[in-house]
Design a protein around this motif. Structure first.
Motif, mmCIF file in Angstrom:
data_model
loop_
_atom_site.group_PDB
_atom_site.id
_atom_site.type_symbol
_atom_site.label_atom_id
_atom_site.label_comp_id
_atom_site.label_asym_id
_atom_site.label_seq_id
_atom_site.Cartn_x
_atom_site.Cartn_y
_atom_site.Cartn_z
ATOM 1 N N ALA A 42 40.584 52.109 28.090
ATOM 2 C CA ALA A 42 40.970 50.942 27.291
ATOM 3 C C ALA A 42 42.054 50.112 27.976
ATOM 4 C CB ALA A 42 41.431 51.379 25.908
ATOM 5 N N ARG A 43 42.355 50.419 29.236
ATOM 6 C CA ARG A 43 43.358 49.630 29.956
ATOM 7 C C ARG A 43 42.840 48.229 30.256
ATOM 8 N NH1 ARG A 43 44.011 54.217 33.234
ATOM 9 N NH2 ARG A 43 43.025 53.123 34.964
ATOM 10 N N THR A 44 43.766 47.289 30.313
ATOM 11 C CA THR A 44 43.468 45.903 30.686
ATOM 12 C C THR A 44 44.434 45.503 31.793
ATOM 13 O OG1 THR A 44 42.876 45.424 28.374
ATOM 14 C CG2 THR A 44 43.190 43.537 29.831
ATOM 15 N N THR A 45 43.922 44.824 32.808
ATOM 16 C CA THR A 45 44.790 44.329 33.872
ATOM 17 C C THR A 45 44.705 42.808 33.925
ATOM 18 O OG1 THR A 45 43.014 44.625 35.492
ATOM 19 C CG2 THR A 45 44.597 46.414 35.271
ATOM 20 N N GLU A 46 45.805 42.185 34.322
ATOM 21 C CA GLU A 46 45.828 40.724 34.403
ATOM 22 C C GLU A 46 45.809 40.285 35.866
ATOM 23 O OE1 GLU A 46 48.665 36.970 33.063
ATOM 24 O OE2 GLU A 46 48.428 38.699 31.725
ATOM 25 N N VAL A 47 44.884 39.365 36.178
ATOM 26 C CA VAL A 47 44.772 38.803 37.518
ATOM 27 C C VAL A 47 44.672 37.292 37.380
ATOM 28 C CG1 VAL A 47 43.475 38.756 39.678
ATOM 29 C CG2 VAL A 47 43.540 40.858 38.310
ATOM 30 N N GLU A 48 45.656 36.578 37.909
ATOM 31 C CA GLU A 48 45.666 35.105 37.870
ATOM 32 C C GLU A 48 45.481 34.576 36.445
ATOM 33 O OE1 GLU A 48 46.290 33.216 40.464
ATOM 34 O OE2 GLU A 48 46.281 34.818 41.947
ATOM 35 N N TRP A 351 28.146 29.069 39.679
ATOM 36 C CA TRP A 351 29.358 29.805 39.296
ATOM 37 C C TRP A 351 30.220 30.213 40.476
ATOM 38 C CZ3 TRP A 351 30.035 34.796 41.110
ATOM 39 C CH2 TRP A 351 28.905 35.420 41.642
ATOM 40 N N ARG A 352 29.611 30.416 41.633
ATOM 41 C CA ARG A 352 30.371 30.895 42.794
ATOM 42 C C ARG A 352 31.506 29.953 43.191
ATOM 43 N NH1 ARG A 352 25.284 32.756 43.375
ATOM 44 N NH2 ARG A 352 24.947 34.873 44.198
ATOM 45 N N ALA A 353 31.307 28.664 42.996
ATOM 46 C CA ALA A 353 32.341 27.686 43.354
ATOM 47 C C ALA A 353 33.511 27.711 42.385
ATOM 48 C CB ALA A 353 31.731 26.278 43.388
ATOM 49 N N LYS A 354 33.372 28.430 41.283
ATOM 50 C CA LYS A 354 34.410 28.466 40.253
ATOM 51 C C LYS A 354 35.178 29.790 40.223
ATOM 52 C CE LYS A 354 32.888 24.502 38.569
ATOM 53 N NZ LYS A 354 33.702 23.245 38.652
ATOM 54 N N VAL A 355 34.880 30.710 41.136
ATOM 55 C CA VAL A 355 35.483 32.038 41.077
ATOM 56 C C VAL A 355 36.965 31.995 41.458
ATOM 57 C CG1 VAL A 355 35.477 34.367 42.050
ATOM 58 C CG2 VAL A 355 33.314 33.238 41.511
ATOM 59 N N VAL A 356 37.795 32.546 40.560
ATOM 60 C CA VAL A 356 39.218 32.720 40.824
ATOM 61 C C VAL A 356 39.512 34.194 41.113
ATOM 62 C CG1 VAL A 356 41.556 32.498 39.871
ATOM 63 C CG2 VAL A 356 39.811 30.770 39.347
ATOM 64 N N ALA A 357 38.874 35.064 40.360
ATOM 65 C CA ALA A 357 39.067 36.512 40.530
ATOM 66 C C ALA A 357 37.774 37.214 40.167
ATOM 67 C CB ALA A 357 40.210 37.006 39.645
ATOM 68 N N ARG A 358 37.508 38.338 40.834
ATOM 69 C CA ARG A 358 36.281 39.076 40.556
ATOM 70 C C ARG A 358 36.494 40.562 40.829
ATOM 71 N NH1 ARG A 358 31.549 36.982 44.139
ATOM 72 N NH2 ARG A 358 30.562 38.942 43.560
ATOM 73 N N ARG A 359 35.662 41.366 40.175
ATOM 74 C CA ARG A 359 35.748 42.808 40.371
ATOM 75 C C ARG A 359 34.356 43.403 40.134
ATOM 76 N NH1 ARG A 359 40.320 45.714 36.927
ATOM 77 N NH2 ARG A 359 38.910 45.177 35.216
ATOM 78 N N TYR A 360 33.913 44.200 41.078
ATOM 79 C CA TYR A 360 32.594 44.845 40.988
ATOM 80 C C TYR A 360 32.782 46.349 40.928
ATOM 81 C CZ TYR A 360 28.285 46.937 42.889
ATOM 82 O OH TYR A 360 27.177 47.735 43.103
ATOM 83 N N ARG A 361 32.091 46.965 39.982
ATOM 84 C CA ARG A 361 32.131 48.425 39.859
ATOM 85 C C ARG A 361 30.694 48.936 39.847
ATOM 86 N NH1 ARG A 361 37.208 50.197 38.262
ATOM 87 N NH2 ARG A 361 38.615 48.549 37.559
ATOM 88 N N PRO A 362 30.276 49.663 40.883
ATOM 89 C CA PRO A 362 28.881 50.102 40.963
ATOM 90 C C PRO A 362 28.509 51.158 39.940
ATOM 91 C CG PRO A 362 30.154 51.016 42.779
ATOM 92 C CD PRO A 362 31.045 50.030 42.091
#
Length: 434
Positions: A42-48, A351-362
């Motif tokens: 249930a953790r939340t992290t802040e990025v930008e 959407w790719r031109a609008k990315v500020v932050a991203r995270r991928y989890r396989p």
């Protein structure tokens, strides 16, 4: 009379909830969390300025978690996902997703016969008695109840998004249908600020009630009395032993088994547990290329995409917090980042031109154990009390007969409170001769 001393192992939302409830009930509670942070999944992290939950999180408004949080005095704020802007994803293309009578009749993803079949099922969904379905698989129920392939695809997608589970061979029909009933009864809430706001609120209430929280405190084992029939306390990694009348283990089946080495019952439960997993792509965008496209649900594959910031405060002004996922399960256990990007291409071209932050989890673990048909569904899950060890309890999304996901976790925390607090009250009355 001296207060019951309780050690809670694990500072996720379930463990913290158990601690808060028990402390309010008069127990002397200490929470031991092995990491530097509370919250678990249930953790939340802040990025930008974007609030990243660990994958797509939703609080079921008719579920046990909402009920228990309200009991504690926690009032989650957020928004209910809007039905507009919702799409079915078939063959990589968007179609109208049936969300009501009108869209059910106008969508092109169902034949006329299937529309009538689905309409009849959904109209009677709340009245389905799920209790006899514990040992029936979700797949068997779908194939038995619905005669048409496109009907099964739509209803199956609704069950996937409600349960986060794609393994319909393993999933009990009882559990899957209960989740769908819960979701359709009152919808879900996307939580403002992310799920860490719930963690913070429950932590604060626990501390106010007198619970002690120890961070970076790894419990190595549960200490048992001679003969192994009752708990005596917990031993930390530094070798110190802390006495306790009861121990509450808040973790996965493997975590629980590791705390009681040599216990064959707990080891078997850990081996048999089937986790619910998903591949996720989380995106913080400066803006949505298509502001009217907010949700997509795969009908020919286990795909999901949702703009959570359209309903909750999770992004800076003008930005968007988007969750894309593939529900994993059965023989389909992988998803590449490119495959998740393709889902986003369908929903939000450009959407790719609008990315500020991203995270991928396989491979993100959504739940430590799904309610399996082979085990009898919800009622076949491990009980809150470990029956062969006195004073030993467990809390988690794989425990007890109520709910899935966070609902199961908080329902099991409440069940521990009922067992310990009521038992203590009964003992006190007996000691007083009343």
């Amino acid at each position: 009379m001296q207060a019951t001393k309780v050690a809670v192992v694990g500072g996720g939302l379930g463990g913290l909830t158990a601690a808060a409830l028990l402390a309010r009930g008069g127990c002397e509670v200490t929470v031991y969390e092995r990491s530097k942070h509370l919250g678990g999944r249930a953790r939340t992290t802040e990025v930008e300025g974007f609030r990243f939950n660990l994958g797509p999180h939703a609080l079921y408004r008719a579920g046990a978690a909402f009920r228990v949080l309200e009991r504690l005095g926690v009032k989650p704020t957020g928004g209910i996902p809007n039905q507009t802007g919702s799409h079915a994803l078939v063959g990589g293309r968007l179609h109208t997703l049936p969300r009501g009578a009108v869209t059910l009749m106008t969508t092109d993803v169902l034949s006329l016969a299937s529309k009538l079949e689905v309409a009849k099922l959904l109209a009677g969904l709340a009245r389905i008695d799920t209790q006899p379905l514990g040992s029936m698989s979700m797949r068997e129920w779908l194939e038995t109840r619905l005669t048409r392939k496109d009907s099964r695809a739509l209803v199956g997608a609704l069950i996937r998004v409600s349960s986060y589970c794609a393994d319909f061979e393993a999933l009990s029909a009882e559990a899957g249908l209960k989740q769908l009933q819960c979701a359709t009864a009152a919808n879900v809430l996307y939580v403002d600020g992310g799920w860490s706001t719930l963690v913070d609120a429950v932590e604060r209430l626990g501390r106010e009630a007198g619970a002690r929280l120890e961070l970076s405190a790894r419990v190595e084992a549960v200490v048992l009395q001679e003969g192994g029939k009752r708990v005596e306390g917990v031993r930390l990694a530094d070798g110190t032993v802390h006495r306790a009348d009861a121990v509450v283990m808040a973790g996965s089946p493997a975590d629980v088994a590791a705390l009681v080495p040599g216990d064959e019952v707990l080891a078997r439960e850990a081996r048999e547990a089937v986790p619910i997993q998903a591949a996720t792509l989380e995106l913080g965008l400066s803006a949505l290329p298509r502001p009217d496209a907010l949700f997509a649900l795969g009908l020919d594959g286990p795909w999901y995409a949702s703009v959570h910031s359209a309903s909750a405060k999770l992004a800076p002004e003008g930005g968007a917090m988007v969750h894309v996922a593939k529900y994993l399960g059965g023989s389909d256990t992988e998803a590449s980042e490119a495959a998740l990007e393709a889902v986003m291409d369908a929903l939000q071209p450009g959407w790719r031109a609008k990315v500020v932050a991203r995270r991928y989890r396989p491979s993100l673990t959504v739940s430590a154990g799904l309610p399996r048909a082979v085990s009898g569904g919800l009622t076949g899950r491990p009980s809150v009390e470990v029956p062969h060890v006195g004073g030993l309890f467990r809390v988690g999304d794989w425990v007890g007969a109520e709910g899935m996901l966070a609902d199961a976790s908080l329902a099991s925390a409440e069940a521990v409170e009922h067992a310990l607090v009521r038992r203590t009250a009964t003992s006190q009355r007996s000691a007083a001769g009343t």
